[in-house]
Design a protein around this motif. Structure first.
Motif, PDB file in Angstrom:
ATOM      1  N   LEU A  69       0.609   4.457  -2.674  1.00 14.12           N
ATOM      2  CA  LEU A  69       0.419   5.842  -2.248  1.00 14.12           C
ATOM      3  C   LEU A  69       1.576   6.722  -2.708  1.00 14.12           C
ATOM      4  O   LEU A  69       1.370   7.876  -3.122  1.00 14.12           O
TER       5      LEU A  69
ATOM      6  N   SER B  52       1.282   9.830  -5.336  1.00 10.17           N
ATOM      7  CA  SER B  52       1.694  11.189  -4.965  1.00 10.17           C
ATOM      8  C   SER B  52       2.644  11.775  -6.000  1.00 10.17           C
ATOM      9  O   SER B  52       2.524  12.956  -6.372  1.00 10.17           O
TER      10      SER B  52
ATOM     11  N   THR C 146      -7.108  10.486  -6.844  1.00 11.27           N
ATOM     12  CA  THR C 146      -7.648  10.066  -5.553  1.00 11.27           C
ATOM     13  C   THR C 146      -8.578   8.860  -5.708  1.00 11.27           C
ATOM     14  O   THR C 146      -8.459   7.861  -4.986  1.00 11.27           O
TER      15      THR C 146
ATOM     16  N   PRO D 202       0.812  -1.223   0.000  1.00 13.58           N
ATOM     17  CA  PRO D 202       0.000   0.000   0.000  1.00 13.58           C
ATOM     18  C   PRO D 202       0.847   1.275   0.000  1.00 13.58           C
ATOM     19  O   PRO D 202       0.477   2.268  -0.639  1.00 13.58           O
TER      20      PRO D 202
ATOM     21  N   LEU E 216      -5.916   0.532  -4.046  1.00 14.29           N
ATOM     22  CA  LEU E 216      -5.664   0.016  -2.702  1.00 14.29           C
ATOM     23  C   LEU E 216      -6.693  -1.055  -2.333  1.00 14.29           C
ATOM     24  O   LEU E 216      -6.340  -2.099  -1.772  1.00 14.29           O
TER      25      LEU E 216
ATOM     26  N   THR F 186      -6.550   5.781  -6.819  1.00 16.07           N
ATOM     27  CA  THR F 186      -5.752   5.215  -5.735  1.00 16.07           C
ATOM     28  C   THR F 186      -6.620   4.420  -4.771  1.00 16.07           C
ATOM     29  O   THR F 186      -6.222   3.351  -4.289  1.00 16.07           O
TER      30      THR F 186
END
Length: 340
Positions: free
Chosen positions: A66, A70, A276, A62, A283, A279
């Motif tokens: 992330l 980013s 967003t 994870p 996840l 992601t």
């Protein structure tokens, strides 16, 4: 001209620059941009994320998603500001493609090198789309064959036929003027991507509930040697990075946006929303798939449910994947997207 007139003229300068003599009509909004980005980003790569998470483990998996998300968002924000120049909001000149930006800011020689790399990337995407589509179509046919004739039936099919079919469809669609820039194309493709992602996620959760526990470990799948582990981790990081590819089409998407507000502001908002949402899906899908299969996590999540009683749902997910790839191919390969 008096002082008041000069002041009024100066205050209206951004508006005059925005309303430059550009004959192209741009009608894109933040939501059409989000649809284009999701179409370009969420692809078949999401189905390999459970395998990537399995190689990295519950902690590094994870975190890697992330981190790469980013980096993607930060780079997209920087790239958004290069659409207009010399001013990022008022222009008046536009860069309608990624290569235009490279030529403008890094020169012709770097532009040629970038063009070579972009075209290699596009060839890679095209090959991946063709192969993945053929595999999905073959999986659907074999699934129905095995369930109708039994697991021992001879149900093998030739991928080349499906590849030729995919190519023929793309040739026909490519003859439609500006087909790759029709709003509903990206909307339909985005819906398809969410559909097969959530189907894979839902089937994984159902399997976890049936088992009564979640699989997986902090360190991921153990290997016989450090070199093998390093290779698998590198491959997993590459798969995650491959799942966020929209920098080469960002300029083309931004060139569809109407103004005001300034295109870079709209594109930053769209990029933030799209990354967003993407992601969150990555996840969820990666974690659910790893928790369902553990060390036996397949490279393609949907293949792990081939013998499931919900085989029809898996077939539907594969069909959604095919529809998504048909639309996504048009968006990626027609890299110079004209305005809407």
């Amino acid at each position: 001209m008096d002082v008041a007139a000069k002041s009024e003229s100066k205050d209206n300068l951004p508006l005059l620059l925005t309303q430059s003599a550009d004959p192209l009509k741009r009608t894109g909004t933040v939501w059409t941009a989000v649809a284009h980005i999701v179409t370009g980003v969420i692809g078949s790569g999401v189905l390999s994320l459970p395998w990537s998470t399995a190689q990295l483990g519950w902690l590094a998996g994870p975190f890697s998603i992330l981190l790469i998300a980013s980096i993607t968002l930060f780079s997209s924000f920087l790239l958004c500001n290069t659409y207009r120049h010399p001013h990022p909001e008022y222009g008046p000149n536009r860069s309608a493609s990624y290569l235009d930006v490279v030529h403008l800011h890094l020169g012709i020689s770097n532009g040629r090198l970038s063009g070579l790399l972009v075209n290699i990337s596009l060839y890679g995407f095209a090959i991946a789309f063709v192969i993945t589509t053929a595999i999905s179509l073959r999986t659907i046919q074999n699934s129905f064959c095995y369930h109708n004739k039994g697991p021992e039936a001879a149900c093998e099919s030739v991928d080349a036929y499906y590849m030729l079919l995919f190519g023929a469809i793309q040739i026909v669609l490519s003859q439609i003027p500006n087909f790759h820039n029709i709003k509903w194309l990206s909307v339909v493709a985005a819906i398809m991507s969410f559909t097969y992602s959530f189907i894979g996620m839902g089937l994984s959760i159902a399997q976890i509930i049936e088992k009564g526990h979640a699989e997986g470990s902090i360190g991921g799948i153990s290997t016989s040697s450090g070199a093998e582990k390093l290779w698998l981790v590198s491959q997993a990081l590459g798969d995650i990075s491959f799942s966020y590819p929209f920098s080469t089409i960002l300029m083309e998407i931004q060139d569809t946006l109407k103004s005001p507000p300034p295109e870079n502001q709209t594109m930053k908002k769209a990029s933030g929303i799209a990354v967003t949402v993407t992601t969150f899906v990555y996840l969820s899908c990666g974690g659910a798939g790893y928790a369902a299969f553990g060390d036996n996590t397949p490279g393609n999540l949907l293949t792990g449910f081939g013998s499931s009683k919900f085989y029809w749902l898996v077939n539907f997910a594969n069909a959604c994947l095919v529809v998504h790839l048909v639309g996504s191919y048009q968006v990626h390969i027609n890299i110079e997207i004209p305005c809407q």
